[in-house]
Write an enzyme that holds these catalytic residues in place. Structure first.
Site, PDB file in Angstrom:
ATOM      1  N   ARG A  65       0.829  -1.220   0.000  1.00 18.51           N
ATOM      2  CA  ARG A  65       0.000   0.000   0.000  1.00 18.51           C
ATOM      3  C   ARG A  65       0.856   1.260   0.000  1.00 18.51           C
ATOM      4  O   ARG A  65       0.393   2.325  -0.438  1.00 18.51           O
ATOM      5  CB  ARG A  65      -0.984  -0.028   1.170  1.00 18.51           C
ATOM      6  CG  ARG A  65      -2.070  -1.089   0.986  1.00 18.51           C
ATOM      7  CD  ARG A  65      -3.101  -1.024   2.098  1.00 18.51           C
ATOM      8  NE  ARG A  65      -2.569  -1.334   3.400  1.00 18.51           N
ATOM      9  CZ  ARG A  65      -2.468  -2.569   3.910  1.00 18.51           C
ATOM     10  NH1 ARG A  65      -2.882  -3.603   3.223  1.00 18.51           N
ATOM     11  NH2 ARG A  65      -1.968  -2.765   5.106  1.00 18.51           N
ATOM     12  N   GLU A 102       6.840 -10.054  14.405  1.00 17.44           N
ATOM     13  CA  GLU A 102       6.319 -10.566  15.676  1.00 17.44           C
ATOM     14  C   GLU A 102       6.699 -12.054  15.824  1.00 17.44           C
ATOM     15  O   GLU A 102       7.142 -12.496  16.873  1.00 17.44           O
ATOM     16  CB  GLU A 102       4.801 -10.387  15.691  1.00 17.44           C
ATOM     17  CG  GLU A 102       4.206 -10.508  17.067  1.00 17.44           C
ATOM     18  CD  GLU A 102       2.703 -10.259  17.036  1.00 17.44           C
ATOM     19  OE1 GLU A 102       2.195  -9.748  16.015  1.00 17.44           O
ATOM     20  OE2 GLU A 102       2.056 -10.602  18.032  1.00 17.44           O
TER      21      GLU A 102
HETATM   22  P1  AMP Z   1       4.493  -1.589  11.830  1.00 21.28           P
HETATM   23  O1  AMP Z   1       5.736  -2.178  11.248  1.00 21.28           O
HETATM   24  O2  AMP Z   1       4.085  -2.243  13.092  1.00 21.28           O
HETATM   25  O3  AMP Z   1       4.587  -0.080  11.959  1.00 21.28           O
HETATM   26  O4  AMP Z   1       3.324  -1.921  10.804  1.00 21.28           O
HETATM   27  C1  AMP Z   1       3.123  -1.131   9.670  1.00 21.28           C
HETATM   28  C2  AMP Z   1       2.743  -1.975   8.498  1.00 21.28           C
HETATM   29  O5  AMP Z   1       1.712  -2.915   8.820  1.00 21.28           O
HETATM   30  C3  AMP Z   1       2.199  -1.098   7.388  1.00 21.28           C
HETATM   31  O6  AMP Z   1       2.726  -1.573   6.161  1.00 21.28           O
HETATM   32  C4  AMP Z   1       0.700  -1.265   7.451  1.00 21.28           C
HETATM   33  O7  AMP Z   1       0.166  -1.382   6.147  1.00 21.28           O
HETATM   34  C5  AMP Z   1       0.456  -2.529   8.257  1.00 21.28           C
HETATM   35  N1  AMP Z   1      -0.452  -2.348   9.388  1.00 21.28           N
HETATM   36  C6  AMP Z   1      -0.130  -2.509  10.692  1.00 21.28           C
HETATM   37  N2  AMP Z   1      -1.184  -2.334  11.478  1.00 21.28           N
HETATM   38  C7  AMP Z   1      -2.217  -2.035  10.664  1.00 21.28           C
HETATM   39  C8  AMP Z   1      -3.605  -1.734  10.887  1.00 21.28           C
HETATM   40  N3  AMP Z   1      -4.146  -1.694  12.116  1.00 21.28           N
HETATM   41  N4  AMP Z   1      -4.381  -1.454   9.813  1.00 21.28           N
HETATM   42  C9  AMP Z   1      -3.841  -1.477   8.573  1.00 21.28           C
HETATM   43  N5  AMP Z   1      -2.567  -1.763   8.303  1.00 21.28           N
HETATM   44  C10 AMP Z   1      -1.746  -2.044   9.328  1.00 21.28           C
END
Ligand code: AMP
Length: 175
Positions: A65, A102
Site C-alpha cells: 500500500r 512478531e
Molecule cells: P508496523 O511495522 O508495526 O509499523 O506496521 C506497519 C505496516 O503494517 C504497514 O505496512 C501497514 O500497512 C500494516 N499495518 C499494521 N497495522 C495495521 C492496521 N491496524 N491497519 C492497517 N494496516 C496495518
C-alpha cells in the site's frame, strides 16, 4: 516544498475500520474508500508532504500500500519513485535486509542507488516496518531525509512525534 492546499478536509470518514481483522485484537484501517474518492486522495497526497523537507529526489514506497501513496507523491511533486519489495519480486541485483517480525523474520529488497529519499507507507503502527525500510535505504546507498504515513496508530508507541534517527515520521490521520 509544495504549494499547500488552501482548504481543509476531514479524512476520517474515508478510512474504514474492521475490528478483529486480520486477527483477533487488531483494528484494520482500510484506506480503500480514500483511494476511491479523487478529492480525498488528492488532499491526502498534498497533506502527506512532510514539513521542512526539501530537495527530495525519490519517494520510496513500501510494498504494497505504500506504493500507492509514494507513486502519487512522486507524480504530484515531479520526483522519482523507488520500490521496497518483499523478497523474490525484484530481479537481481538487489540489496537485501532481514528484519524481525512478531513471529520470525522477513526480507525486503531494493535497488542500489543514491539521492535524498522520503519513505512512504499507509499506516504507522509499531514503526518496525519503517525502521527496516530506513536501514535498507541506507544499506542501498540512499540518504533518508523524511518519512510519511497517512495513518498513525499513536497508541502503539510512546514517542511524540515518532522519530527514526531523530527524523520525525510525518502523519496525517491519528488514532
Ligand atoms: P508496523 O511495522 O508495526 O509499523 O506496521 C506497519 C505496516 O503494517 C504497514 O505496512 C501497514 O500497512 C500494516 N499495518 C499494521 N497495522 C495495521 C492496521 N491496524 N491497519 C492497517 N494496516 C496495518
Amino acid at each position: 516544498m509544495p504549494l499547500r492546499v488552501m482548504f481543509n478536509m476531514n479524512l476520517y470518514p474515508f478510512v474504514s475500520i474492521t475490528p478483529n481483522w486480520p486477527k483477533l485484537g487488531v483494528e484494520f484501517k482500510d484506506i480503500s474508500p480514500l483511494l476511491a474518492d479523487p478529492d480525498a486522495f488528492a488532499f491526502a497526497v498534498d497533506a502527506m508532504y512532510p514539513p521542512n523537507v526539501q530537495n527530495v529526489d525519490y519517494w520510496v514506497g513500501i510494498e504494497s500500500r505504500g506504493f500507492l501513496f509514494a507513486a502519487a507523491l512522486a507524480q504530484r511533486f515531479h520526483h522519482g519513485l523507488l520500490m521496497i519489495r518483499k523478497k523474490g519480486k525484484l530481479p537481481p541485483p538487489t540489496v537485501d535486509l532481514d528484519y524481525a517480525l512478531e513471529y520470525g523474520t522477513d526480507t525486503i529488497q531494493m535497488r542500489k542507488g543514491e539521492g535524498r529519499v522520503v519513505i512512504v507507507d499507509d499506516v504507522l503502527a509499531t514503526g518496525g516496518t519503517l525502521k527496516a525500510a530506513h536501514d535498507l535505504c541506507v544499506r542501498a546507498g540512499y540518504d533518508v531525509v523524511g518519512y510519511s504515513c497517512l495513518v498513525n496508530l499513536t497508541f502503539l508507541h510512546q514517542q511524540r512525534p515518532f522519530c527514526i534517527n531523530s527524523i520525525p515520521v510525518h502523519t496525517v490521520i491519528d488514532y
